[in-house]
Design a protein around this motif. Structure first.
Motif, short mmCIF file in Angstrom:
data_model
loop_
_atom_site.label_atom_id
_atom_site.label_comp_id
_atom_site.label_asym_id
_atom_site.label_seq_id
_atom_site.Cartn_x
_atom_site.Cartn_y
_atom_site.Cartn_z
N TYR A 1 0.83 -1.21 0.00
CA TYR A 1 0.00 0.00 0.00
C TYR A 1 0.86 1.26 0.00
O TYR A 1 0.55 2.24 -0.67
N LEU A 2 1.95 1.23 0.75
CA LEU A 2 2.83 2.38 0.85
C LEU A 2 3.87 2.44 -0.27
O LEU A 2 4.59 3.43 -0.38
N GLY A 3 3.97 1.37 -1.05
CA GLY A 3 5.04 1.29 -2.03
C GLY A 3 6.40 1.22 -1.36
O GLY A 3 7.41 1.72 -1.88
N ALA A 4 6.44 0.59 -0.20
CA ALA A 4 7.66 0.55 0.61
C ALA A 4 8.45 -0.72 0.38
O ALA A 4 7.89 -1.76 0.00
N GLU A 5 9.73 -0.64 0.62
CA GLU A 5 10.56 -1.83 0.68
C GLU A 5 10.49 -2.37 2.11
O GLU A 5 10.47 -1.61 3.07
N GLU B 1 6.64 -15.68 0.29
CA GLU B 1 5.50 -16.05 -0.55
C GLU B 1 4.55 -14.87 -0.75
O GLU B 1 4.11 -14.58 -1.86
N GLU B 2 4.24 -14.17 0.35
CA GLU B 2 3.31 -13.05 0.26
C GLU B 2 3.93 -11.87 -0.48
O GLU B 2 3.24 -11.18 -1.24
N PRO C 1 3.36 -7.31 -5.70
CA PRO C 1 4.67 -7.73 -5.19
C PRO C 1 5.29 -6.62 -4.32
O PRO C 1 4.97 -5.45 -4.46
N VAL C 2 6.16 -7.05 -3.42
CA VAL C 2 6.87 -6.13 -2.53
C VAL C 2 8.35 -6.48 -2.56
O VAL C 2 8.71 -7.66 -2.50
#
Length: 278
Positions: free
Chosen positions: A30-34, A82-83, A88-89
């Protein structure tokens, strides 16, 4: 510049549940975070000679507990991989160990190198609670508590608990990534709890957010006979909020945290994701 999120994973004596994998990666996406997930395995001190004599199987039990801690950590990392692949993150992982009573401190030190920390929160899990508290009050970074009984999605409606205090102002600043993405922001002030420094503080804050282009409104709430932290969560949920932002009150006395009333209420009965800032 991408946000950097930190996820400390505890494994012993009470490990995080598998739900943290989906919830933490959902927030990161959601945050576009690593996201950096760090397993902090428990290192249990060797038994003294006296204890070994009294309990001859103690060294073996310690080895078994440490092995179980490592295995739980490996399992959690696999679930998170997996998540993260699904979302994707972008994910990095690590494994470290700390003395059993110092895992929270180790997590707090590591969290200082990230923008925000994420914490799985399960009722009755004293290990995850102690770790989250240590990070909240010891890292200097905001922490989000994620109820493991809920499936976390987007944070379109953000509620802010506002009393005009320093920690509340710090929490609003730390919540900027969520506020910028929110379709609705509600600023709460409690009318029946304590005198406020400014009666129109909620509207002033909401007005400032609107001038920044955000959809914010003020709301005065009556918590009646509920504890403050419970009343805030009830009103947030009734209005459809996905995240509650609030200051975390507490101080350390001989390394033990003495929590403020509203903070302790929320920690004792977490009902929705809460961003705490101290």
């Amino acid at each position: 510049m991408k946000l950097q999120a930190f996820l400390p994973l505890v494994t012993h004596p009470h490990g995080n549940s598998d739900a943290i994998a989906s919830n933490a990666t959902a927030i990161a996406a959601y945050l576009g975070a690593e996201l950096h997930a760090e397993v902090i395995s428990a290192h249990i001190s060797n038994a003294s000679t006296v204890m070994s004599r009294l309990l001859p199987k103690l060294p073996e039990l310690i080895r078994e507990a440490e092995a179980a801690s490592r295995q739980r950590g490996e399992h959690l990392l696999e679930k998170i991989r997996e998540e993260a692949a699904k979302k994707p993150v972008k994910l990095t992982t690590g494994v470290s160990s700390a003395a059993l009573l110092l895992t929270g401190e180790a997590a707090a030190i590591e969290a200082r190198y990230f923008d925000i920390s994420l914490h799985g929160w399960e009722t009755g899990n004293s290990t995850s609670r102690a770790t989250a508290e240590a990070v909240m009050f010891g890292s200097g970074r905001p922490a989000i508590l994620l109820p493991e009984a809920l499936a976390i999605g987007t944070m379109g409606h953000v509620a802010i608990a506002w009393d005009g205090s320093r920690v509340a102002a710090r929490a609003v600043a730390d919540a900027k990534p969520f506020l910028e993405r929110a379709s609705k922001i509600t600023v709460f002030t409690i009318v029946d709890e304590k005198p406020l420094t400014e009666e129109d503080g909620a509207e002033r804050l909401a007005g400032g957010l609107r001038r920044r282009g955000l959809a914010a409104e003020a709301a005065s709430i009556d918590i009646e006979d509920r504890p403050v932290g419970i009343g805030l969560q009830v009103h947030a949920l009734e209005r459809g909020a996905n995240l509650l932002v609030m200051g975390g009150y507490g101080h350390s006395v001989v390394r033990d945290f003495v929590l403020g009333g509203a903070t302790e209420d929320v920690l004792d009965d977490l009902r929705l994701p809460v961003l705490f800032s101290h």
